[in-house]
Design a protein around this motif. Structure first.
Motif, PDB file in Angstrom:
ATOM      1  N   ARG A  68       0.712  -1.212   0.123  1.00 43.77           N
ATOM      2  CA  ARG A  68      -0.151  -0.196   0.032  1.00 43.77           C
ATOM      3  C   ARG A  68       0.756   1.138   0.056  1.00 43.77           C
ATOM      4  O   ARG A  68       0.547   2.267  -0.690  1.00 43.77           O
ATOM      5  N   ARG A  69       1.972   1.210   0.823  1.00 48.49           N
ATOM      6  CA  ARG A  69       2.855   2.372   0.978  1.00 48.49           C
ATOM      7  C   ARG A  69       3.204   2.717  -0.581  1.00 48.49           C
ATOM      8  O   ARG A  69       3.466   3.716  -1.114  1.00 48.49           O
ATOM      9  N   VAL A  98       0.890   4.083  -2.994  1.00 48.83           N
ATOM     10  CA  VAL A  98       0.562   5.518  -2.721  1.00 48.83           C
ATOM     11  C   VAL A  98       1.816   6.478  -3.244  1.00 48.83           C
ATOM     12  O   VAL A  98       1.860   7.352  -4.067  1.00 48.83           O
ATOM     13  N   THR A 113       1.376   6.500  -6.919  1.00 52.73           N
ATOM     14  CA  THR A 113       0.430   7.605  -7.252  1.00 52.73           C
ATOM     15  C   THR A 113       1.213   9.103  -7.198  1.00 52.73           C
ATOM     16  O   THR A 113       1.072   9.990  -8.224  1.00 52.73           O
ATOM     17  N   ALA A 171      -3.415  14.489   0.725  1.00 51.92           N
ATOM     18  CA  ALA A 171      -3.953  13.236   1.043  1.00 51.92           C
ATOM     19  C   ALA A 171      -5.108  12.725   0.439  1.00 51.92           C
ATOM     20  O   ALA A 171      -5.258  11.793  -0.159  1.00 51.92           O
ATOM     21  N   VAL A 173      -4.590  12.219  -3.277  1.00 48.55           N
ATOM     22  CA  VAL A 173      -4.011  10.856  -3.344  1.00 48.55           C
ATOM     23  C   VAL A 173      -5.125   9.774  -3.300  1.00 48.55           C
ATOM     24  O   VAL A 173      -5.132   8.940  -4.331  1.00 48.55           O
ATOM     25  N   TYR A 174      -5.705   9.968  -2.153  1.00 49.77           N
ATOM     26  CA  TYR A 174      -6.720   9.037  -1.811  1.00 49.77           C
ATOM     27  C   TYR A 174      -7.996   8.846  -3.103  1.00 49.77           C
ATOM     28  O   TYR A 174      -8.348   7.819  -3.485  1.00 49.77           O
ATOM     29  N   MET A 210      -6.489   7.319  -6.120  1.00 48.38           N
ATOM     30  CA  MET A 210      -6.402   5.794  -6.116  1.00 48.38           C
ATOM     31  C   MET A 210      -7.569   4.999  -6.158  1.00 48.38           C
ATOM     32  O   MET A 210      -7.799   3.956  -6.874  1.00 48.38           O
ATOM     33  N   VAL A 243      -3.835   6.080   3.732  1.00 45.24           N
ATOM     34  CA  VAL A 243      -3.122   6.893   2.787  1.00 45.24           C
ATOM     35  C   VAL A 243      -2.425   7.686   3.595  1.00 45.24           C
ATOM     36  O   VAL A 243      -0.995   8.238   3.366  1.00 45.24           O
ATOM     37  N   TYR A 244      -2.978   8.472   4.651  1.00 43.94           N
ATOM     38  CA  TYR A 244      -2.239   9.282   5.636  1.00 43.94           C
ATOM     39  C   TYR A 244      -0.806   8.596   6.167  1.00 43.94           C
ATOM     40  O   TYR A 244      -0.015   9.222   6.446  1.00 43.94           O
TER      41      TYR A 244
END
Length: 130
Positions: A4-5, A8, A11, A21, A24-25, A28, A40-41
Protein backbone atom coordinates in the motif's frame (compact mmCIF):
# COMPACT_ATOMS: atom_id res chain seq x y z
CA UNK A 1 8.03 -1.06 1.79
CA UNK A 2 4.49 -2.30 2.09
CA UNK A 3 2.37 -2.79 -1.00
CA UNK A 4 0.00 0.00 0.00
CA UNK A 5 2.82 2.40 0.80
CA UNK A 6 4.37 1.62 -2.59
CA UNK A 7 1.00 2.24 -4.27
CA UNK A 8 0.73 5.66 -2.57
CA UNK A 9 4.30 6.44 -3.63
CA UNK A 10 3.54 5.39 -7.22
CA UNK A 11 0.52 7.71 -7.27
CA UNK A 12 2.69 10.64 -6.21
CA UNK A 13 5.41 9.77 -8.74
CA UNK A 14 2.86 10.01 -11.57
CA UNK A 15 2.25 13.68 -10.72
CA UNK A 16 4.65 16.62 -10.74
CA UNK A 17 3.06 18.91 -8.20
CA UNK A 18 2.18 18.65 -4.54
CA UNK A 19 -1.02 16.78 -3.70
CA UNK A 20 -3.10 16.49 -0.56
CA UNK A 21 -3.76 13.14 1.08
CA UNK A 22 -7.39 13.46 -0.02
CA UNK A 23 -6.28 13.99 -3.64
CA UNK A 24 -4.03 10.92 -3.50
CA UNK A 25 -6.82 8.88 -1.92
CA UNK A 26 -9.38 10.02 -4.53
CA UNK A 27 -7.05 9.20 -7.43
CA UNK A 28 -6.24 5.77 -6.02
CA UNK A 29 -9.93 4.96 -5.49
CA UNK A 30 -10.73 6.19 -9.00
CA UNK A 31 -8.24 3.65 -10.34
CA UNK A 32 -9.80 0.84 -8.28
CA UNK A 33 -7.48 0.69 -5.27
CA UNK A 34 -9.03 -0.74 -2.12
CA UNK A 35 -7.43 1.62 0.39
CA UNK A 36 -8.70 3.78 3.21
CA UNK A 37 -7.94 7.44 3.76
CA UNK A 38 -6.27 6.64 7.11
CA UNK A 39 -3.95 4.20 5.35
CA UNK A 40 -3.05 6.90 2.80
CA UNK A 41 -2.21 9.32 5.63
CA UNK A 42 -0.05 6.70 7.38
CA UNK A 43 1.73 5.81 4.15
CA UNK A 44 2.43 9.47 3.38
CA UNK A 45 3.83 10.03 6.87
CA UNK A 46 6.07 6.97 6.58
CA UNK A 47 7.28 8.08 3.15
CA UNK A 48 7.99 11.58 4.50
CA UNK A 49 9.84 10.14 7.50
CA UNK A 50 12.00 8.09 5.11
CA UNK A 51 12.74 11.14 2.94
CA UNK A 52 10.94 9.68 -0.07
CA UNK A 53 8.36 12.46 -0.28
CA UNK A 54 8.50 16.18 0.36
CA UNK A 55 5.86 17.83 2.53
CA UNK A 56 4.70 21.44 2.33
CA UNK A 57 2.14 23.30 4.38
CA UNK A 58 -0.28 25.36 2.32
CA UNK A 59 -1.40 28.83 3.38
CA UNK A 60 -4.43 27.27 5.08
CA UNK A 61 -2.26 24.78 7.01
CA UNK A 62 -2.96 21.67 4.95
CA UNK A 63 -0.07 19.28 4.33
CA UNK A 64 0.60 18.45 0.69
CA UNK A 65 3.00 15.82 -0.62
CA UNK A 66 5.24 15.24 -3.63
CA UNK A 67 7.57 12.40 -4.54
CA UNK A 68 11.18 13.53 -4.19
CA UNK A 69 13.11 13.76 -7.41
CA UNK A 70 16.36 13.91 -5.47
CA UNK A 71 17.63 12.05 -2.43
CA UNK A 72 19.84 14.91 -1.24
CA UNK A 73 18.71 17.85 0.89
CA UNK A 74 16.97 20.45 -1.26
CA UNK A 75 14.44 23.25 -1.26
CA UNK A 76 11.50 24.04 -3.51
CA UNK A 77 10.43 26.81 -5.82
CA UNK A 78 6.65 26.46 -6.13
CA UNK A 79 4.23 28.23 -8.49
CA UNK A 80 1.29 29.67 -6.55
CA UNK A 81 -1.05 29.22 -9.52
CA UNK A 82 -0.37 25.82 -11.07
CA UNK A 83 1.73 24.14 -8.37
CA UNK A 84 4.70 23.48 -10.66
CA UNK A 85 7.64 22.70 -8.40
CA UNK A 86 11.36 22.87 -9.01
CA UNK A 87 13.85 21.33 -6.58
CA UNK A 88 16.72 23.72 -5.92
CA UNK A 89 19.95 23.60 -3.95
CA UNK A 90 20.55 26.40 -1.51
CA UNK A 91 24.14 26.43 -0.27
CA UNK A 92 23.80 30.00 1.01
CA UNK A 93 20.68 28.97 2.96
CA UNK A 94 22.56 26.00 4.44
CA UNK A 95 25.41 28.24 5.65
CA UNK A 96 22.97 30.83 7.00
CA UNK A 97 20.92 28.25 8.96
CA UNK A 98 24.05 26.76 10.53
CA UNK A 99 25.46 30.20 11.41
CA UNK A 100 22.20 31.41 12.99
CA UNK A 101 21.91 28.19 14.97
CA UNK A 102 25.48 28.43 16.28
CA UNK A 103 25.06 32.12 17.07
CA UNK A 104 22.19 31.25 19.40
CA UNK A 105 23.79 28.12 20.86
CA UNK A 106 21.70 25.59 18.96
CA UNK A 107 23.00 22.26 17.69
CA UNK A 108 21.57 19.63 15.32
CA UNK A 109 20.16 22.36 13.08
CA UNK A 110 17.56 21.41 10.48
CA UNK A 111 15.42 23.63 8.31
CA UNK A 112 12.85 23.73 5.57
CA UNK A 113 12.79 26.49 2.97
CA UNK A 114 10.11 26.85 0.33
CA UNK A 115 10.04 29.74 -2.13
CA UNK A 116 6.71 30.63 -3.74
CA UNK A 117 6.15 32.66 -6.89
CA UNK A 118 4.50 32.49 -10.29
CA UNK A 119 6.13 30.38 -12.99
CA UNK A 120 6.73 31.72 -16.50
CA UNK A 121 3.80 29.73 -17.91
CA UNK A 122 1.37 31.29 -15.43
CA UNK A 123 2.78 34.83 -15.51
CA UNK A 124 0.87 37.30 -17.62
CA UNK A 125 2.87 38.31 -20.63
CA UNK A 126 4.46 41.66 -20.12
CA UNK A 127 3.88 44.00 -23.05
CA UNK A 128 7.11 45.25 -24.54
CA UNK A 129 7.70 48.95 -24.33
CA UNK A 130 8.88 50.44 -27.36
Amino acid sequence: MTTRREAVHDTLRRNEGFRSAQDVYAEMRLHGAKIGLTTVYRALQALADNGQVDVLRTDDGESVYRACASDVHHHHLVCRKCGRTVEVAGPAVERWAEAVGREHGFTEITHTVEVFGTCASCSPSVPSSG
